[in-house]
Every structure is written in C-alpha cells, then in structure tokens.
Write an enzyme that holds these catalytic residues in place. Structure first.
Site, PDB file in Angstrom:
ATOM      1  N   GLY A 174       7.334   3.709 -10.303  1.00  0.00           N
ATOM      2  CA  GLY A 174       6.842   3.444  -8.948  1.00  0.00           C
ATOM      3  C   GLY A 174       7.141   2.021  -8.522  1.00  0.00           C
ATOM      4  O   GLY A 174       6.740   1.070  -9.193  1.00  0.00           O
ATOM      5  N   ALA A 175       7.876   1.883  -7.412  1.00  0.00           N
ATOM      6  CA  ALA A 175       8.207   0.558  -6.874  1.00  0.00           C
ATOM      7  C   ALA A 175       7.388   0.299  -5.615  1.00  0.00           C
ATOM      8  O   ALA A 175       7.910  -0.098  -4.575  1.00  0.00           O
ATOM      9  CB  ALA A 175       9.708   0.464  -6.589  1.00  0.00           C
ATOM     10  N   GLY A 176       6.081   0.561  -5.722  1.00  0.00           N
ATOM     11  CA  GLY A 176       5.163   0.235  -4.624  1.00  0.00           C
ATOM     12  C   GLY A 176       4.557  -1.134  -4.893  1.00  0.00           C
ATOM     13  O   GLY A 176       5.162  -1.984  -5.560  1.00  0.00           O
TER      14      GLY A 176
ATOM     15  N   ALA B 144       1.892  -2.160  -6.728  1.00  0.00           N
ATOM     16  CA  ALA B 144       1.543  -2.509  -8.113  1.00  0.00           C
ATOM     17  C   ALA B 144       2.794  -2.635  -8.974  1.00  0.00           C
ATOM     18  O   ALA B 144       2.954  -3.597  -9.738  1.00  0.00           O
ATOM     19  CB  ALA B 144       0.598  -1.446  -8.690  1.00  0.00           C
TER      20      ALA B 144
ATOM     21  N   GLU C 126      -7.048   3.880  11.978  1.00  0.00           N
ATOM     22  CA  GLU C 126      -5.863   3.044  12.255  1.00  0.00           C
ATOM     23  C   GLU C 126      -4.783   3.875  12.955  1.00  0.00           C
ATOM     24  O   GLU C 126      -4.094   3.400  13.852  1.00  0.00           O
ATOM     25  CB  GLU C 126      -5.315   2.446  10.958  1.00  0.00           C
ATOM     26  CG  GLU C 126      -6.186   1.310  10.426  1.00  0.00           C
ATOM     27  CD  GLU C 126      -5.417   0.340   9.533  1.00  0.00           C
ATOM     28  OE1 GLU C 126      -4.647   0.825   8.686  1.00  0.00           O
ATOM     29  OE2 GLU C 126      -5.592  -0.877   9.689  1.00  0.00           O
TER      30      GLU C 126
ATOM     31  N   LYS D 132      -5.092  -9.685  10.037  1.00  0.00           N
ATOM     32  CA  LYS D 132      -4.517  -8.442   9.499  1.00  0.00           C
ATOM     33  C   LYS D 132      -3.002  -8.611   9.294  1.00  0.00           C
ATOM     34  O   LYS D 132      -2.453  -8.261   8.260  1.00  0.00           O
ATOM     35  CB  LYS D 132      -4.788  -7.293  10.481  1.00  0.00           C
ATOM     36  CG  LYS D 132      -4.107  -5.988  10.137  1.00  0.00           C
ATOM     37  CD  LYS D 132      -4.883  -5.210   9.119  1.00  0.00           C
ATOM     38  CE  LYS D 132      -4.255  -3.863   8.842  1.00  0.00           C
ATOM     39  NZ  LYS D 132      -4.997  -3.104   7.852  1.00  0.00           N
TER      40      LYS D 132
HETATM   41  C1  LIG Z   1      -1.993   4.287   6.838  1.00  0.00           C
HETATM   42  C2  LIG Z   1      -2.519   3.479   5.658  1.00  0.00           C
HETATM   43  C3  LIG Z   1      -3.076   2.242   5.895  1.00  0.00           C
HETATM   44  C4  LIG Z   1      -3.553   1.465   4.816  1.00  0.00           C
HETATM   45  N1  LIG Z   1      -4.069   0.238   5.083  1.00  0.00           N
HETATM   46  C5  LIG Z   1      -4.440  -0.558   4.062  1.00  0.00           C
HETATM   47  C6  LIG Z   1      -4.874  -1.910   4.313  1.00  0.00           C
HETATM   48  O1  LIG Z   1      -4.973  -2.337   5.466  1.00  0.00           O
HETATM   49  N2  LIG Z   1      -5.197  -2.679   3.241  1.00  0.00           N
HETATM   50  C7  LIG Z   1      -5.086  -2.230   1.952  1.00  0.00           C
HETATM   51  O2  LIG Z   1      -5.350  -3.026   1.015  1.00  0.00           O
HETATM   52  N3  LIG Z   1      -4.701  -0.962   1.674  1.00  0.00           N
HETATM   53  C8  LIG Z   1      -4.376  -0.118   2.690  1.00  0.00           C
HETATM   54  N4  LIG Z   1      -3.954   1.171   2.433  1.00  0.00           N
HETATM   55  C9  LIG Z   1      -3.960   1.679   1.039  1.00  0.00           C
HETATM   56  C10 LIG Z   1      -2.714   1.230   0.287  1.00  0.00           C
HETATM   57  O3  LIG Z   1      -1.559   1.538   1.019  1.00  0.00           O
HETATM   58  C11 LIG Z   1      -2.635   1.884  -1.111  1.00  0.00           C
HETATM   59  O4  LIG Z   1      -3.844   1.664  -1.795  1.00  0.00           O
HETATM   60  C12 LIG Z   1      -1.467   1.273  -1.896  1.00  0.00           C
HETATM   61  O5  LIG Z   1      -0.246   1.660  -1.303  1.00  0.00           O
HETATM   62  C13 LIG Z   1      -1.457   1.681  -3.367  1.00  0.00           C
HETATM   63  O6  LIG Z   1      -0.420   0.975  -4.004  1.00  0.00           O
HETATM   64  P1  LIG Z   1       0.332   1.596  -5.274  1.00  0.00           P
HETATM   65  O7  LIG Z   1       1.170   0.497  -5.837  1.00  0.00           O
HETATM   66  O8  LIG Z   1      -0.648   2.277  -6.157  1.00  0.00           O
HETATM   67  O9  LIG Z   1       1.235   2.759  -4.672  1.00  0.00           O
HETATM   68  P2  LIG Z   1       2.335   2.756  -3.509  1.00  0.00           P
HETATM   69  O10 LIG Z   1       2.456   1.427  -2.873  1.00  0.00           O
HETATM   70  O11 LIG Z   1       2.003   3.921  -2.648  1.00  0.00           O
HETATM   71  O12 LIG Z   1       3.689   3.032  -4.295  1.00  0.00           O
HETATM   72  C14 LIG Z   1       3.923   4.204  -5.038  1.00  0.00           C
HETATM   73  C15 LIG Z   1       5.428   4.282  -5.316  1.00  0.00           C
HETATM   74  O13 LIG Z   1       5.680   5.349  -6.225  1.00  0.00           O
HETATM   75  C16 LIG Z   1       6.795   6.114  -5.790  1.00  0.00           C
HETATM   76  N5  LIG Z   1       6.620   7.481  -6.308  1.00  0.00           N
HETATM   77  C17 LIG Z   1       5.569   8.284  -6.099  1.00  0.00           C
HETATM   78  N6  LIG Z   1       5.700   9.429  -6.795  1.00  0.00           N
HETATM   79  C18 LIG Z   1       6.882   9.346  -7.443  1.00  0.00           C
HETATM   80  C19 LIG Z   1       7.580  10.194  -8.357  1.00  0.00           C
HETATM   81  N7  LIG Z   1       7.061  11.381  -8.742  1.00  0.00           N
HETATM   82  N8  LIG Z   1       8.756   9.784  -8.859  1.00  0.00           N
HETATM   83  C20 LIG Z   1       9.287   8.584  -8.490  1.00  0.00           C
HETATM   84  N9  LIG Z   1       8.664   7.735  -7.653  1.00  0.00           N
HETATM   85  C21 LIG Z   1       7.485   8.109  -7.138  1.00  0.00           C
HETATM   86  C22 LIG Z   1       6.761   6.009  -4.270  1.00  0.00           C
HETATM   87  O14 LIG Z   1       8.053   6.222  -3.714  1.00  0.00           O
HETATM   88  C23 LIG Z   1       6.256   4.569  -4.061  1.00  0.00           C
HETATM   89  O15 LIG Z   1       7.327   3.651  -3.985  1.00  0.00           O
HETATM   90  C24 LIG Z   1      -3.483   1.972   3.488  1.00  0.00           C
HETATM   91  C25 LIG Z   1      -2.921   3.245   3.261  1.00  0.00           C
HETATM   92  C26 LIG Z   1      -2.448   3.997   4.328  1.00  0.00           C
HETATM   93  C27 LIG Z   1      -1.819   5.348   4.058  1.00  0.00           C
END
Ligand SMILES: Cc1cc2nc3c(=O)[nH]c(=O)nc-3n(C[C@H](O)[C@H](O)[C@H](O)COP(=O)(O)OP(=O)(O)OC[C@H]3O[C@@H](n4cnc5c(N)ncnc54)[C@H](O)[C@@H]3O)c2cc1C
Length: 402
Positions: free
Chosen positions: A8-10, A12, A164, A375
């Site tokens: 996952g390149a999100g 975290a 939002e 924000k």
């Molecule tokens: C509309 C919206 C508004 C938000 N606003 C806020 C805010 O204002 N402040 C805040 O702190 N949080 C906010 N959030 C919550 C926040 O976006 C999430 O908590 C955050 O993205 C989690 O980060 P992460 O690193 O766990 O996952 P993510 O950032 O979602 O990254 C997950 C990554 O895994 C990859 N992936 C997933 N499944 C697979 C797979 N099977 N194989 C390969 N790759 C895969 C995806 O492509 C993605 O790149 C919001 C969420 C939404 C939807």
C-alpha cells in the site's frame, strides 16, 4: 540484507518508505500498490463532486522511490501468509523479513440489501471519478426527459465523509445545473442518516454551524432515518422510529454510499484476527502473533487510553504510524527494545465546500474562513509528508483557494 515489503502506497505506506529509505540501513524494500500513483483519500469527495481535478490529488509513486533501495511493483495484493512470511501479488509470491501492511479502507455496507448493486461508492480515485461522470450523465438525461429524479442526488450517511461530500456537491451544483439547463437551486441534494445527531465527534456549537449552512444551501438532511435497503433508483428508509413497517422510498438517479468504511478485505482473507478489517495491534503496531508484521492506518486498531476506544482511523494517525513503524523496524534490526506507539491528535477539521469549514485544532474550535485555511494547510502537510516539497509545488497547492 533484510527484505522489507510494504503493501500500500497510501499515507502510512509512503511515510514508512520515507523513513526506511533515508535510514542508510542494510535493507532492500519492495513497495506494492495496485496503482502507479499515490492519491490523497482525504480529497476524494472533491473529485466526486467535480470541484477538484483528479491529477491534483495524485502523484506518481515512482517520484518518491529511491531505486537504489526500493523496487516498486504495481500489482494487486491478494493474500498474506504470515506464518510462511509470504505475500501473494497477482500470480507472484514474495518473501519478507519484515512486512508493513497499509492497504487502507473499503466501503462498508453493514449488510444492508442492495447497497453494492444499487449505489455508488467513493473509496479511491476511480470510484470518485465514476461518481462524477455518473452525475454528469444524469444531468444530460434530465435535459432530454425533464424527469426531476435525474436532478436528485442522495448521499447515504452524514458522517465526516458524507457531510464533506454534501458540501462539495453544493459547490459543484452550478456546473451540474449548467449541463442540465436549470438553476443551481434546482439540483436537489439529500443526505439520509440513521441517527439523530450528525457529526457526533464535534460539539453542539460546531454541529449547529454545519447545520446552518446545510439549511442555507437547501440541503435536505433527513436524520433519524435508518436506511433499510437500496433499490435501483431508490433509497428506502424507516420513517418513524417505533414502526418498522413505515418505509419511505426516496427516488433518485444518483445514490452515493458513505455510511462508513472497514479495513481492506485482504486482512480477513489472510486469517488475521480482525474486526471489520482491522487488527487490534500490539503497542508497537505489530500483529499479536507476528512480531515481523506491522499493521498501519485503516487496517489497524489502536486503543486511545483517554476514551478506552480505538482511535478513529484518519490520515493523521496513518502518517504517524508510518513514521513509527519505519523507526521500529530499524530498532528491531539493531536489537533495541520498542518504545510503545503514542498519538496525540492535532484535531480535525471538516470542509463543507471550498471556503467553509469547521473543527477543532488543539483544544480550540475553529469555523469559517480560518478553519478552511487550516484544513488546506493540513492537506498540504500530509502531501508534504508523503511526497515532499516537490509534490506540494507541482500540485500548485500553495494556491489555497483553487
Ligand atoms: C472523503 C474522505 C475524506 C477524509 N477526510 C479526512 C480528513 O480530513 N482528515 C483525516 O485525517 N482523514 C480523513 N479521511 C480518512 C483518511 O483518508 C484515511 O484514514 C487514510 O486514507 C488511511 O490511510 P492508509 O495509509 O491506511 O490508507 P490509504 O491512504 O487509503 O492507502 C491505501 C493504499 O493501498 C492500496 N491498495 C489497497 N488495496 C490494495 C490491494 N489489494 N493491492 C494493492 N494495493 C492496494 C491503495 O491503492 C492505496 O494506495 C478521509 C477519508 C475520505 C474517504
């Protein structure tokens, strides 16, 4: 040399990558994501409403990969075998010494019939784009048919994401109206919510601030109306609390599901002990049964000692977890003991459109323009923490009012 695999390149995953790449330790990293780009999930509602272009919230993963230390593989993670220390990606098997699982969230239907088949989800760039294209198509259909259901958009759920999205849709309604050949106030935006109070994480004062604007913009907010099913072109909700048979069908050609999320299905599919795709991790964010598997961001549950409930899943905590896990792996490799992960929220701010927002920063409640400014500054900071100054500059994000 130790092999570290990041799934996952999100928020975290990329934060952990950053810490590990700059460490100088004797490691090789493999980063896996299904996309070739990183996207900021926190702005998906703007893409769905058409108020933000998708390229503004994405950048190439390769931009942040140091190829001397890291191999990036674009692929779909199917399963993890944490006893064999293997990950299955498409047809390939990869082995690891340390694993970071940061696969993010997916939409949660809570078992309500018809959600998957009859509503749109907004969980990544592709689905957010689909929502936008769908709305445009309905506006064109209205022009042909004059059927008002094409002008009606129902957002299911009045949590952070739902509210939002509603704010962004209000902002986008001028563009929708132009396509349909109507006035912006003819676009009907509904929001249906099961409980009586919206945004329970905020004080009554902030809740009222939000309600004042929704009312001013003529958003039809239906609270205390649990959704019982979603049919093709209709959201069916229970109208009165004490009568399960009092069901109302709200007809609309656009139905968007934002009632909540769970962690990635890969967690359950891989046999981790989980609840709604989240693992209750140890104080150093590892799986209770595997010291070499870190679970971060939305696939992780960490207790907040002050409330005795897990911290809400946010980008803010995901970024902190990424930094922590990178450092803890380096400590483990040196045989140093782990310091427990700790988190202090900087607060949260919800935007309703481009220029209105409200929330809490530290202990101070903020509203209106200052909140909106904060924000945007928060969003730029998270872009900076994953992509660095290059990405902040290239996205033109110093223009705080796009
Ligand atoms: C509309 C919206 C508004 C938000 N606003 C806020 C805010 O204002 N402040 C805040 O702190 N949080 C906010 N959030 C919550 C926040 O976006 C999430 O908590 C955050 O993205 C989690 O980060 P992460 O690193 O766990 O996952 P993510 O950032 O979602 O990254 C997950 C990554 O895994 C990859 N992936 C997933 N499944 C697979 C797979 N099977 N194989 C390969 N790759 C895969 C995806 O492509 C993605 O790149 C919001 C969420 C939404 C939807």
């Amino acid at each position: 040399m130790k092999e570290i695999v990041i799934l996952g390149a999100g928020y975290a995953g990329l934060r952990a990558l950053h810490v590990l790449q700059k460490s100088g330790a004797d490691i090789h990293i493999t980063l896996i994501d299904r996309n070739s780009y990183h996207y900021e999930s926190t702005s998906l509602h703007e893409v769905a409403a058409g108020t933000q272009k998708d390229e503004k919230i994405c950048y190439d993963i390769k931009d942040v990969v140091d190829t001397k230390k890291t191999t990036f593989i674009q692929g779909n993670v199917e399963k993890i075998d944490s006893d064999k220390k293997e990950v299955y990606v498409d047809q390939k098997t990869l082995s690891y010494d340390y694993l970071i699982v940061a696969l993010g969230f997916q939409s949660e239907s809570f078992g309500i019939p018809g959600v998957k088949e009859n509503s749109l989800e907004m969980v990544d760039v592709k689905t957010a784009d689909q929502v936008h294209r769908h709305i445009i198509e309905q506006m064109k259909q209205y022009k042909e048919t004059k059927n008002e259901e094409y002008l009606r958009i129902v957002v299911c759920g009045a949590g952070f994401t739902g509210i939002e999205l509603v704010g962004a849709l209000v902002e986008g309604s001028k563009a929708f109206a132009d396509i349909a050949g109507v006035k912006p106030e003819d676009i009907q935006i509904y929001c249906v919510e099961a409980v009586d109070k919206i945004l329970p994480m905020f004080s009554d004062r902030l809740g009222q601030y939000c309600l004042k604007y929704l009312d001013k913009w003529d958003v039809k907010l239906l609270t205390g109306k649990p959704i019982k099913k979603v049919e093709p072109g209709a959201v069916v909700y229970q109208n009165s609390k004490d009568n399960e048979n009092d069901l109302v069908a709200l007809n609309a050609k656009t139905i968007i599901w934002t009632t909540g999320v769970s962690g990635s299905h890969v967690i359950g599919d891989s046999g981790f002990e989980e609840r709604r795709g989240r693992v209750m991790v140890k104080p150093n964010l590892t799986d209770p049964k595997h010291d070499d598997v870190y679970l971060l961001g939305d696939v992780s549950a960490v207790m907040d000692p002050s409330s005795n409930r897990p911290y809400p899943t946010t980008a803010q905590i995901a970024l902190k977890m990424g930094s922590y896990a990178g450092k803890d792996i380096l400590n483990q490799m040196k045989g140093k003991p782990s310091e427990p992960f700790s988190f202090k929220s900087l607060g949260s701010v919800a935007s309703i459109g481009n220029t209105h927002a409200f929330g809490v920063v530290g202990k101070t409640e903020v509203t209106a323009y200052p909140a909106s400014f904060i924000k945007k500054a928060i969003m730029d900071r998270s872009l900076f923490e994953t992509g660095g100054i290059k990405e902040v500059m290239s996205k033109g994000r110093f223009d705080l009012y796009h």
